[in-house]
Motif scaffolding. Structure first.
Motif, PDB file in Angstrom:
ATOM      1  N   THR A  17      29.894  17.521  84.547  1.00  0.00           N
ATOM      2  CA  THR A  17      29.313  16.544  83.904  1.00  0.00           C
ATOM      3  C   THR A  17      30.036  15.218  83.835  1.00  0.00           C
ATOM      4  O   THR A  17      31.253  15.411  83.776  1.00  0.00           O
ATOM      5  CB  THR A  17      29.002  17.017  82.530  1.00  0.00           C
ATOM      6  OG1 THR A  17      29.994  17.662  82.029  1.00  0.00           O
ATOM      7  CG2 THR A  17      27.648  18.163  82.522  1.00  0.00           C
ATOM      8  N   HIS A  19      30.627  12.226  81.198  1.00  0.00           N
ATOM      9  CA  HIS A  19      29.989  11.671  79.909  1.00  0.00           C
ATOM     10  C   HIS A  19      30.458  10.213  79.736  1.00  0.00           C
ATOM     11  O   HIS A  19      31.648   9.919  79.931  1.00  0.00           O
ATOM     12  CB  HIS A  19      30.814  12.609  78.876  1.00  0.00           C
ATOM     13  CG  HIS A  19      30.455  14.229  78.812  1.00  0.00           C
ATOM     14  ND1 HIS A  19      29.471  14.706  78.098  1.00  0.00           N
ATOM     15  CD2 HIS A  19      31.030  15.151  79.684  1.00  0.00           C
ATOM     16  CE1 HIS A  19      29.308  15.859  78.511  1.00  0.00           C
ATOM     17  NE2 HIS A  19      30.438  16.099  79.125  1.00  0.00           N
ATOM     18  N   THR A  43      20.754  11.261  86.627  1.00  0.00           N
ATOM     19  CA  THR A  43      21.066  10.254  85.857  1.00  0.00           C
ATOM     20  C   THR A  43      20.096  10.092  84.672  1.00  0.00           C
ATOM     21  O   THR A  43      20.112   9.188  84.111  1.00  0.00           O
ATOM     22  CB  THR A  43      21.468   9.107  86.406  1.00  0.00           C
ATOM     23  OG1 THR A  43      20.280   8.725  87.107  1.00  0.00           O
ATOM     24  CG2 THR A  43      22.553   9.087  87.576  1.00  0.00           C
ATOM     25  N   ASP A  45      19.883  11.256  81.593  1.00  0.00           N
ATOM     26  CA  ASP A  45      20.544  11.182  80.384  1.00  0.00           C
ATOM     27  C   ASP A  45      21.412  10.060  80.465  1.00  0.00           C
ATOM     28  O   ASP A  45      22.438  10.217  81.333  1.00  0.00           O
ATOM     29  CB  ASP A  45      21.307  12.423  79.844  1.00  0.00           C
ATOM     30  CG  ASP A  45      21.930  12.418  78.465  1.00  0.00           C
ATOM     31  OD1 ASP A  45      22.119  11.124  77.937  1.00  0.00           O
ATOM     32  OD2 ASP A  45      21.863  13.328  77.932  1.00  0.00           O
ATOM     33  N   ASP A  46      21.064   8.775  79.829  1.00  0.00           N
ATOM     34  CA  ASP A  46      22.265   7.679  80.356  1.00  0.00           C
ATOM     35  C   ASP A  46      23.469   8.071  79.735  1.00  0.00           C
ATOM     36  O   ASP A  46      24.549   7.357  80.315  1.00  0.00           O
ATOM     37  CB  ASP A  46      21.688   6.604  79.219  1.00  0.00           C
ATOM     38  CG  ASP A  46      20.496   6.044  79.683  1.00  0.00           C
ATOM     39  OD1 ASP A  46      20.248   6.143  81.032  1.00  0.00           O
ATOM     40  OD2 ASP A  46      19.853   5.069  79.023  1.00  0.00           O
ATOM     41  N   GLU A  47      23.723   8.897  78.857  1.00  0.00           N
ATOM     42  CA  GLU A  47      25.059   9.240  78.208  1.00  0.00           C
ATOM     43  C   GLU A  47      25.762  10.296  79.052  1.00  0.00           C
ATOM     44  O   GLU A  47      26.828  10.790  78.864  1.00  0.00           O
ATOM     45  CB  GLU A  47      24.930   9.544  76.775  1.00  0.00           C
ATOM     46  CG  GLU A  47      24.800   8.307  76.053  1.00  0.00           C
ATOM     47  CD  GLU A  47      25.639   7.259  76.193  1.00  0.00           C
ATOM     48  OE1 GLU A  47      26.803   7.237  76.384  1.00  0.00           O
ATOM     49  OE2 GLU A  47      25.298   5.986  76.486  1.00  0.00           O
ATOM     50  N   GLN A  48      25.137  11.129  79.679  1.00  0.00           N
ATOM     51  CA  GLN A  48      25.799  12.327  80.357  1.00  0.00           C
ATOM     52  C   GLN A  48      24.931  12.678  81.827  1.00  0.00           C
ATOM     53  O   GLN A  48      23.894  13.072  81.755  1.00  0.00           O
ATOM     54  CB  GLN A  48      25.777  13.674  79.385  1.00  0.00           C
ATOM     55  CG  GLN A  48      26.217  14.817  80.099  1.00  0.00           C
ATOM     56  CD  GLN A  48      26.239  16.044  79.346  1.00  0.00           C
ATOM     57  OE1 GLN A  48      27.195  15.859  78.408  1.00  0.00           O
ATOM     58  NE2 GLN A  48      25.629  17.189  79.727  1.00  0.00           N
ATOM     59  N   TRP A  49      25.767  12.272  82.777  1.00  0.00           N
ATOM     60  CA  TRP A  49      25.083  12.672  84.121  1.00  0.00           C
ATOM     61  C   TRP A  49      25.444  14.055  84.588  1.00  0.00           C
ATOM     62  O   TRP A  49      26.629  14.404  84.009  1.00  0.00           O
ATOM     63  CB  TRP A  49      25.623  11.577  85.098  1.00  0.00           C
ATOM     64  CG  TRP A  49      25.045  10.139  84.927  1.00  0.00           C
ATOM     65  CD1 TRP A  49      24.228  10.002  84.054  1.00  0.00           C
ATOM     66  CD2 TRP A  49      25.627   9.052  85.634  1.00  0.00           C
ATOM     67  NE1 TRP A  49      23.838   8.426  84.086  1.00  0.00           N
ATOM     68  CE2 TRP A  49      24.631   8.021  85.160  1.00  0.00           C
ATOM     69  CE3 TRP A  49      26.388   8.890  86.629  1.00  0.00           C
ATOM     70  CZ2 TRP A  49      25.072   6.809  85.738  1.00  0.00           C
ATOM     71  CZ3 TRP A  49      26.513   7.437  87.106  1.00  0.00           C
ATOM     72  CH2 TRP A  49      25.903   6.392  86.447  1.00  0.00           C
TER      73      TRP A  49
END
Length: 406
Positions: A17, A19, A43, A45-49
């Motif tokens: 992940t 972050h 991608t 989730d903008d804050e966690q790929w």
């Protein structure tokens, strides 16, 4: 950091992940390239790929855009794929230095077909594995040429021993970042000998990566405080980091700013005075355009050196800075490896950005102090910060400043 984390995640055995990743054209091109090779990258989730490694396959085509990280980090990975992988990008990308990497890959056992100048377009004939071994190259044009080989090396059968032979290697902090991230991923790296890096073959388990704020990307915002006599805070500035952008604290202090690092972040306060400086920017060459912009607004001459290699960046940055500062009425002497800038009253004019995000940053900084500076193109800032124009406008509006670059 985001580019390196993506590559290391793609060659690991387990999921990773990322972050707080950087959202920009360069990282979008990197994720697209890894997907083209068969890797799963989410991608959403903008804050966690999320990255789930899969067998790397071809045929595939990878658009590198103008991203040095993509054109230099992914060909060594493509050698691990089964099938042909082609690389090409923007017109300027075909002029960026790549030949030393191509030659080193051939020594490592990878079949590579390159363009007429030894660079893009490139086709890597992946055979599913790479021998590796001892590789010697002149990486004086870009430390990324070494980083690309090191990042893929844990998957090579012999690992690698990379030796740089040639003029002084630029941007060494970026190489330290590569080495530290490899170690954090579980790779064995020996960098005790000058200009020699040994990476042992081995399996990487996958991990969680925490991405720091982009310190080099913060340069124009922090410089804004200096040139206006104002105050700017960049939240989350790390207290320890391998990012060369951390040298902004020293450089801005030498110009006359006050820099305070606390739990909130880094705060820069301008005094209304800008002193000239003499600086070797070889470790922080990406800061050269913004630093040159500040020098043009100083009350004393400045000399910047150690950055001959930035002539091969998105544009010839030394020549472009000289040309555009002269257009604004500045006094600039172009040196082979830098600039000498003698302050003169500047006036408004069109400032050509040459599809180069760093040149746009420089123009924006000057525009805070000189009315009528007009950027020919601000969209090029999407390379590393897509919403730069909006963030810049919001900063100016919140400060109550009378204007800025158009």
């Amino acid at each position: 950091m985001t580019a390196r984390a993506l590559v290391l995640a793609a060659i690991s055995d387990g999921p990773s992940t990322i972050h707080g990743p950087l959202h920009a054209r360069d990282t979008e091109l990197m994720t697209s390239g890894l997907r083209a090779l068969g890797c799963y990258v989410s991608t959403m989730d903008d804050e966690q790929w999320l990255v789930r490694p899969r067998p790397l396959t071809g045929p595939a085509h990878i658009d590198v855009g103008l991203a040095g990280t993509v054109m230099r980090f992914l060909p060594p990975v493509a050698g691990l794929a089964t099938g042909d992988v082609t690389f090409d990008g923007d017109a300027r990308a075909r002029l960026r230095p790549l030949r030393p990497l191509i030659d080193a890959l051939r020594t490592a056992g990878v079949e590579v077909a390159a363009g007429p100048h030894g660079g893009l377009p490139v086709t890597v004939q992946g055979r599913g594995s790479v021998e590796g071994g001892e590789l010697t190259l002149d990486a004086s044009a870009s430390s990324q040429l070494v980083s690309g080989l090191l990042l893929a090396a844990p998957r090579y059968r012999q690992g690698v021993v990379v030796r740089h032979v040639g003029p002084a290697l630029p941007s060494r902090p970026h190489l330290r970042m590569t080495v530290e991230m490899l170690r954090a991923a579980g790779a064995g790296v020996d960098d005790r000998k000058p200009d020699v890096w040994t990476v042992a073959p081995g399996r990487l388990p996958g991990r969680a990566w925490e991405i720091e704020p982009d310190l080099s990307g913060a340069a124009p915002f922090l410089a804004a405080a200096l040139v206006t006599g104002g105050e700017v805070t960049v939240e989350g500035w790390p207290h320890t980091t391998t990012q060369p952008g951390d040298q902004l604290r020293d450089l801005l202090t030498r110009f006359g700013a006050t820099c305070t690092l606390d739990q909130r972040g880094l705060t820069v306060r301008g005094s209304g005075e800008i002193r000239g400086i003499e600086a070797d920017l070889s470790d922080v060459s990406e800061l050269t355009p913004v630093i040159a912009a500040v020098c043009a607004l100083a009350d004393q001459p400045s000399r910047l050196w150690g950055v001959a290699h930035i002539r091969g960046h998105e544009t010839d940055r030394i020549a472009a800075l000289s040309r555009e500062l002269l257009r604004l009425g500045g006094s600039v002497t172009e040196e082979p490896d830098g600039l000498t800038i003698t302050p003169r009253p500047l006036h408004g004019a069109d400032f050509e950005t040459y599809d180069d995000h760093r040149l746009a940053h420089a123009a924006a900084v000057i525009g805070l102090a000189v009315p009528g500076v007009r950027l020919t193109d601000a969209s090029c800032t999407a390379k590393t910060l897509p919403d730069f124009p909006q963030r810049w406008a919001a900063m100016v509006a919140s400060s109550g400043a009378p204007g800025g670059a158009g």
